[in-house]
Design a protein around this motif. Structure first.
Motif, PDB file in Angstrom:
ATOM      1  N   ARG A 104       0.827  -1.203   0.000  1.00  0.00           N
ATOM      2  CA  ARG A 104       0.000   0.000   0.000  1.00  0.00           C
ATOM      3  C   ARG A 104       0.864   1.256   0.000  1.00  0.00           C
ATOM      4  NH1 ARG A 104      -4.431   0.407   4.287  1.00  0.00           N
ATOM      5  NH2 ARG A 104      -5.125   2.016   2.837  1.00  0.00           N
ATOM      6  N   LEU A 105       1.941   1.242   0.790  1.00  0.00           N
ATOM      7  CA  LEU A 105       2.852   2.380   0.836  1.00  0.00           C
ATOM      8  C   LEU A 105       3.545   2.566  -0.509  1.00  0.00           C
ATOM      9  CD1 LEU A 105       4.257   4.629   2.415  1.00  0.00           C
ATOM     10  CD2 LEU A 105       5.960   2.923   3.121  1.00  0.00           C
ATOM     11  N   ILE A 106       3.989   1.484  -1.110  1.00  0.00           N
ATOM     12  CA  ILE A 106       4.627   1.568  -2.427  1.00  0.00           C
ATOM     13  C   ILE A 106       3.638   2.093  -3.462  1.00  0.00           C
ATOM     14  CG2 ILE A 106       5.563   0.175  -4.324  1.00  0.00           C
ATOM     15  CD1 ILE A 106       6.973  -1.496  -2.142  1.00  0.00           C
ATOM     16  N   ALA A 107       2.391   1.643  -3.405  1.00  0.00           N
ATOM     17  CA  ALA A 107       1.370   2.126  -4.346  1.00  0.00           C
ATOM     18  C   ALA A 107       1.158   3.631  -4.176  1.00  0.00           C
ATOM     19  CB  ALA A 107       0.060   1.370  -4.132  1.00  0.00           C
ATOM     20  N   LEU A 108       1.101   4.087  -2.949  1.00  0.00           N
ATOM     21  CA  LEU A 108       0.933   5.519  -2.682  1.00  0.00           C
ATOM     22  C   LEU A 108       2.118   6.316  -3.216  1.00  0.00           C
ATOM     23  CD1 LEU A 108      -0.483   7.927  -1.191  1.00  0.00           C
ATOM     24  CD2 LEU A 108       0.993   7.348   0.744  1.00  0.00           C
ATOM     25  N   LEU A 109       3.325   5.886  -2.871  1.00  0.00           N
ATOM     26  CA  LEU A 109       4.520   6.609  -3.305  1.00  0.00           C
ATOM     27  C   LEU A 109       4.690   6.566  -4.823  1.00  0.00           C
ATOM     28  CD1 LEU A 109       7.017   5.528  -0.499  1.00  0.00           C
ATOM     29  CD2 LEU A 109       5.829   7.728  -0.751  1.00  0.00           C
TER      30      LEU A 109
END
Length: 98
Positions: A9-14
Motif C-alpha cells: 500500500r505504501l509503495i502504491a501511494l509513493l
C-alpha cells in the motif's frame, strides 16, 4: 503495522505520487523552461517504485486469488495517473483490514 500488504500500500501511494509529480510538475518544467533537473531527480525513484509495485502485484496475485481481470487492473493502474490510489481504495485497503 509492517505487513507485506501495508508495504504494498505504501509503495502504491509513493508510486502514484511520484508519477503525478513527474507528469504534471517535472515534465512541464522540462519542456517549458528547458530545465531537466526535476525529471532527472524524480525519474529514478519513480522507476524503482514502479518496479516494486509490479513485483508486489505478482507476489499477491496468487495469495489473494486475483483473477486475470483483477490482476490486469492492478497492473494497468500503475500507468494511469491516480490509478494506484484507486487500487489502494478498491483492492488493497480491504486486504489490509483482514
Amino acid at each position: 503495522m509492517f505487513s507485506s500488504i501495508n508495504i504494498f500500500r505504501l509503495i502504491a501511494l509513493l508510486e502514484g505520487v511520484s508519477y503525478i509529480l513527474l507528469l504534471f510538475i517535472a515534465t512541464p518544467i522540462k519542456h517549458f523552461y528547458h530545465d531537466p533537473q526535476y525529471v532527472k531527480m524524480l525519474g529514478m525513484p519513480h522507476g524503482l517504485l514502479f518496479v516494486a509495485y509490479v513485483a508486489f502485484a505478482f507476489m499477491f496475485k496468487k495469495e489473494f486469488a486475483w483473477n486475470t481481470k483483477e490482476f490486469l487492473t492492478v497492473l494497468v493502474a500503475s500507468v494511469i495517473p491516480f490509478g494506484t490510489f484507486y487500487i489502494d481504495k478498491v483492492y488493497l485497503k480491504k486486504l489490509s483490514a483482514k
